[in-house]
Scaffold this active site. Structure first.
Site, PDB file in Angstrom:
ATOM      1  N   SER A   1      43.074  35.226  50.334  1.00  0.00           N
ATOM      2  CA  SER A   1      42.623  35.432  51.712  1.00  0.00           C
ATOM      3  C   SER A   1      43.687  35.004  52.720  1.00  0.00           C
ATOM      4  O   SER A   1      43.526  35.273  53.905  1.00  0.00           O
ATOM      5  CB  SER A   1      41.361  34.620  51.950  1.00  0.00           C
ATOM      6  OG  SER A   1      41.632  33.259  51.698  1.00  0.00           O
ATOM      7  N   CYS A   2      44.739  34.327  52.275  1.00  0.00           N
ATOM      8  CA  CYS A   2      45.685  33.769  53.257  1.00  0.00           C
ATOM      9  C   CYS A   2      47.102  34.329  53.175  1.00  0.00           C
ATOM     10  O   CYS A   2      47.598  34.874  54.156  1.00  0.00           O
ATOM     11  CB  CYS A   2      45.734  32.254  53.115  1.00  0.00           C
ATOM     12  SG  CYS A   2      44.199  31.491  53.629  1.00  0.00           S
ATOM     13  N   PHE A   3      47.774  34.187  52.022  1.00  0.00           N
ATOM     14  CA  PHE A   3      49.198  34.548  51.964  1.00  0.00           C
ATOM     15  C   PHE A   3      49.460  35.971  52.483  1.00  0.00           C
ATOM     16  O   PHE A   3      50.329  36.143  53.347  1.00  0.00           O
ATOM     17  CB  PHE A   3      49.746  34.438  50.540  1.00  0.00           C
ATOM     18  CG  PHE A   3      49.933  33.029  50.034  1.00  0.00           C
ATOM     19  CD1 PHE A   3      49.528  31.942  50.781  1.00  0.00           C
ATOM     20  CD2 PHE A   3      50.517  32.808  48.810  1.00  0.00           C
ATOM     21  CE1 PHE A   3      49.694  30.651  50.321  1.00  0.00           C
ATOM     22  CE2 PHE A   3      50.699  31.518  48.336  1.00  0.00           C
ATOM     23  CZ  PHE A   3      50.286  30.441  49.086  1.00  0.00           C
TER      24      PHE A   3
END
Ligand code: NAD
Length: 429
Positions: free
Chosen positions: A264-266
């Protein structure tokens, strides 16, 4: 301390439960009524290690409750944490629609309140707090930042899969403060966390989070680059990176070569940083290549498979692991998505298994097969791809693969070892 958390997803819920376990009084706000009802009845809407027990404890001790009413939650709190999602827009730039709405809701509530501090925990691109969040808060509250309310940027570094541990035992806490008064309130929350606190400017705190994620993604893409060379040399990249990681100038973590990074982030954070750099007239070539290497790494799993089994059309392919990492049900940007998409396009019969993520994956791929267990996925399979490093897969032994039609085992995560399963083929080892 009385805390309102606006947005109760992975970050909001885990930080909320963590703060509640430290004796704070937490109100979690979400726009999804179903989530709120589940939380109030002690059922976490997401899977995360230890979350269920800790959520039940904090509800029992009356240290945590959830509501859909942000105004009421803001009025009742001294500190308001914005934890809403910050996805990518179609061009890869940060999409601030949830942050904007949360700031409007908070600003409206602040109109009738005494001084409170609003801290942004969502990952937001540098300049967002000062050029977007503060102006909205001021417009909707009719007050001035630093006078009517305080503002901080407090980036979150938790990792899904060990979120509660990370919330309770962070490496450090970063507080980007509008002024000293705002930072002092946030420091009070974190002072008994036994971790260093870095107080800095808001823009610096915003960029620390992006620079952090960008570097972690770079470490993995670098390991994959070395790994692809290792494969051609017939050596194991993990042996190589073990030696590299022993250099005191690096840490040994995040040298995990394999089927690429996701989550969900990188992906969204690296994309947003690239777009921000371009907006500032800088061409971030290293970050662009970090992303490109990662894309190729996922394709490489399927190319490798085709080298072993030929055309995959109508072949039964077992895919073990769907979540982007173990101990979470989160499939956002997981490598499994690209791999399954490619297999489906090529006409393979995919038989997927994951201990937690199958329900979410069914929304993305309703027409592939989902199996009850590993054995069912492997039975009569022409090949098996290991895509997530769940502990369950680490325990697999040679005989577990006996039921396959052909013993083609492609390892994307280094979970198997040659003593237990001699015939697997690692993507970079
Ligand atoms: P998420 O999508 O799981 O949760 C966001 C929640 O906010 C949802 O439940 C949504 O319904 C709710 N929401 C949206 N608008 C709202 C509003 N106006 N009022 C109340 N609730 C609202 O997102 P997440 O994974 O928890 O991430 C949140 C932020 O934290 C993002 O900026 C992310 O980049 C950052 N972050 C995430 C992680 C992680 O591992 N997931 C780690 C560190 C930082």
């Amino acid at each position: 301390m009385k805390i309102a958390i606006i947005g109760t997803g992975y970050v909001g819920l885990c930080t909320g439960v963590g703060f509640a376990s430290k004796g704070n009084n937490v109100v979690c706000v979400d726009i999804e009524e179903e989530k709120v009802n589940k939380i109030n009845s002690g059922v976490p809407p997401i899977y995360e290690l230890d979350l269920e027990d800790m959520l039940k404890d904090s509800i029992k001790s009356k240290n945590l409750r959830a509501t859909t009413k942000s105004q009421e939650a803001v009025s009742a709190s001294e500190l308001i944490l914005i934890c809403v999602g910050t996805p990518s827009d179609e061009k890869g730039r940060i999409d601030l629609r949830y942050v904007n709405q949360a700031a409007q809701d908070i600003g409206t509530a602040l109109k009738d309140c005494d001084y409170k501090v609003v801290a942004v925990k969502s990952t937001v691109i540098p300049e967002t707090v000062e050029s977007v969040v503060i102006p909205i808060l001021e417009e909707y509250s009719g007050k001035k930042a630093g006078d009517g309310f305080g503002v901080c940027m407090n980036p979150e570094f938790l990792r899904e899969g060990s979120a509660l541990k990370d919330v309770l035992h962070p490496d450090r806490t970063v507080i980007g403060e509008f002024d000293k008064r705002s930072g002092d309130v946030l420091e009070r929350l974190y002072k008994n966390f036994n971790a260093p606190i870095l107080r800095t400017k808001i823009k610096v705190a915003e960029l620390i989070k992006y620079a952090n994620n960008g570097f972690l993604a770079t470490k993995i893409s670098y390991s994959n680059e070395i790994g692809n060379i290792c494969k051609r040399l017939g050596v194991d990249v993990y042996d190589v990176m073990k030696g590299v990681g022993m250099d005191h100038r690096f840490s040994p973590h995040f040298f995990s070569a394999g089927a690429g990074w996701g989550g969900s982030c990188f992906p969204k954070d690296v994309a947003a940083l690239i777009e921000k750099a371009k907006e500032l007239n800088y061409e971030p070539k290293l970050l662009e290549e970090v992303v490109a290497i990662n894309k190729r790494q996922k394709v490489r799993m399927v190319e490798h498979l085709e080298k072993r089994v030929g055309d995959v059309k109508d072949k039964k392919i077992s895919v073990l692991g769907l979540s982007f990492k173990p101990n979470t049900d989160d499939i956002r940007e997981a490598s499994s998505l690209d791999i399954i998409k490619s297999l489906v396009e090529k006409g393979a019969n995919v038989f997927a298994y994951d201990p937690q993520a199958m329900e979410l994956m069914k929304r993305e791929f309703p027409h592939i097969n989902y199996t009850e267990n590993v054995a069912e996925s492997l039975k009569d399979a022409d090949a098996c791809l290991i895509v997530t490093e769940w502990d369950e897969f680490k325990k697999l032994k040679n005989e577990d693969f006996d039921s396959m039609k052909t013993r083609v085992i492609l390892e994307g995560r280094k979970v198997l070892n040659k003593d237990d399963v001699p015939e697997f083929d690692g993507i970079c080892w």
